[in-house]
Design a protein around this motif. Sequence first.
Motif, PDB file in Angstrom:
ATOM      1  N   PHE A 148      41.758 -12.960  60.260  1.00  0.00           N
ATOM      2  CA  PHE A 148      42.108 -12.781  58.870  1.00  0.00           C
ATOM      3  C   PHE A 148      42.470 -14.255  58.676  1.00  0.00           C
ATOM      4  N   TRP A 149      42.705 -14.126  57.179  1.00  0.00           N
ATOM      5  CA  TRP A 149      43.130 -15.391  56.450  1.00  0.00           C
ATOM      6  C   TRP A 149      44.115 -14.938  55.448  1.00  0.00           C
ATOM      7  N   TYR A 201      43.148 -17.260  61.209  1.00  0.00           N
ATOM      8  CA  TYR A 201      44.035 -16.755  62.437  1.00  0.00           C
ATOM      9  C   TYR A 201      42.758 -15.697  63.057  1.00  0.00           C
ATOM     10  N   VAL A 202      42.463 -16.098  64.222  1.00  0.00           N
ATOM     11  CA  VAL A 202      41.619 -15.441  65.197  1.00  0.00           C
ATOM     12  C   VAL A 202      42.153 -14.949  66.367  1.00  0.00           C
ATOM     13  N   LEU A 215      45.779 -16.002  73.407  1.00  0.00           N
ATOM     14  CA  LEU A 215      45.253 -14.750  72.878  1.00  0.00           C
ATOM     15  C   LEU A 215      44.877 -14.864  71.274  1.00  0.00           C
ATOM     16  N   ALA A 216      45.280 -15.891  70.725  1.00  0.00           N
ATOM     17  CA  ALA A 216      45.091 -16.123  69.381  1.00  0.00           C
ATOM     18  C   ALA A 216      45.041 -17.529  68.838  1.00  0.00           C
ATOM     19  N   VAL A 217      44.584 -17.735  68.026  1.00  0.00           N
ATOM     20  CA  VAL A 217      44.393 -19.104  67.299  1.00  0.00           C
ATOM     21  C   VAL A 217      44.696 -19.232  65.651  1.00  0.00           C
ATOM     22  N   ALA A 218      45.923 -20.060  65.445  1.00  0.00           N
ATOM     23  CA  ALA A 218      45.858 -20.089  64.020  1.00  0.00           C
ATOM     24  C   ALA A 218      45.730 -21.672  63.576  1.00  0.00           C
ATOM     25  N   SER A 219      45.076 -21.698  62.390  1.00  0.00           N
ATOM     26  CA  SER A 219      44.663 -23.068  62.046  1.00  0.00           C
ATOM     27  C   SER A 219      45.012 -23.322  60.499  1.00  0.00           C
ATOM     28  N   ILE A 220      45.013 -24.633  60.009  1.00  0.00           N
ATOM     29  CA  ILE A 220      45.028 -25.064  58.825  1.00  0.00           C
ATOM     30  C   ILE A 220      44.272 -26.030  58.517  1.00  0.00           C
ATOM     31  N   TYR A 221      42.897 -26.186  57.918  1.00  0.00           N
ATOM     32  CA  TYR A 221      42.036 -27.057  57.612  1.00  0.00           C
ATOM     33  C   TYR A 221      41.549 -27.644  58.873  1.00  0.00           C
TER      34      TYR A 221
END
Length: 508
Positions: free
Chosen positions: A441-442, A452-453, A484-490
């Motif tokens: 999702f974004w 976020y994946v 389990l998950a990865v969040a990122s900005i740019y």
Amino acid sequence: MAEDHASPAGPDLAQGVSRNDFSGETLLGHVGDQDVLLVRSGPEIFAIDACCSHYHAPLADGLVVGSEIRCPWHHACFDLRTGEATRAPALNPLAVWRVEQQGERIFVRDKRAQPAALGKSPADAPEKIVIVGGGAAGFAAAEMLRRLEFRGDIVMLSSDSAAPVDRPNLSKDYLAGSAPEDWLPLRPDEFYREAGIDLRLRTEVVSIDTKANKVVLADGGAVSYDRLLLATGAEPARLPIPGADQPHVHTLRALADCRAIIASTVGARRAVVIGASFIGLEAAAALRARNIEVHVVAPEQRPMERVLGPEMGDFVRALHEEHGVVFHLGDTVVAIDGKRATLKSGGALEADVFVVGVGVRPRLALAEQAGLALDRGVVVNEYLETSVPGVFAAGDIARWPDPHCRDNIRVEHWVVAERQGQTAARNMLGRREPFDAVPFFWSQHYDVPINYVGHAENWDEIAISGDIAGRDCMLKYRKQGRVLAVASIYRDLESLKAELAMEQNAVC
């Protein structure tokens, strides 16, 4: 959504480029006045539209995986040979050009014809498929069935008053006033007629008879089916407080909700957003874009900490405060009397508009009445089939065995719902295709996107690379050493690579 380029980019590919000039994986150029991307996949070279058909992201910044290219913004996938959108959120195909190699030069020639369909419907396909729900999963299933050349009847029963729309836009650009309403429909009205999809709006399904294979409508009518897809989605949680039913107290889920909020902002000076959820804070950002003073009241100490962790929660709060949002955290609204909200702490806030964003609840009443197996959602197998053969479920209501987090999960993500709808369509035609897409999702807050994946309900470590405050970062949520998950900005390319690593069960 971005506008088309004012002028063509890069070299004229019709005149050819040398192999030395195309040393990387992609090369942006043009044919006539249209931007075209050269893409290298192993020994083959392809030429496709330069931008994603979803929100016009530059595919040159994406990731090539085998014979597909993945969009850097919202992780749509396209087949390099056919241009077909193989994975949501993109639905429209890309144009594909013929590539010719002569000696040391590469030329882009004529545009190829689009394939008529993704495949043939099997001879033993059902005659009639009924879809209950008019959101992401239901629409994606109906659209995919026709792309697969399913020739039978499709009946889509939606309680909504509007045809399926791009719901993420409702709390983002459309609510902010920067996107026109004609961007919202997933397909124009004539699509349903031309595709032979019997879309029935304002239609309530009251029960399902799984023995007689029919759904019963509120008006007393019934619709028979050979295969059934339940995609009833979720509904906003309501505040059980005095005054929550007033016309200027809104939830945000459907187009009608968004229109009502926009109408209520005319002449408004202050809004109170109750809840610091993704929807609540996106709405707060959109209302600030309309120059309305915004106060956010929420019980948690940090916004979004439960999903993104404390560091990202602090960043999100600071970002909104930079744009003038006032937070009242560790507090709740206990009553709304006219334009006055009373807080549990004893304070009060005056506002012209109230927006409630305290989460959603899956609509499970039909599934429960039909006797389907439930576990905080509708239990489905890897093919998205419920405990009753021939009845499938997708989207916000479905709890499925996720191979990546190795657990049964249910998520409320737009892209997941679309992808599940597409998989359910294939499986209702007998393909037996496991749903194994990594959840994605974004969320958009002003000019800052958060991607976020994966799926992490809890974790024992957050590994941070980059600078969160500098808006250039990646956070990995680990449990017992597994990401389990990865969040990122740019960090778009890194986000795509993390998603691929999860698909391949590799260490990322």
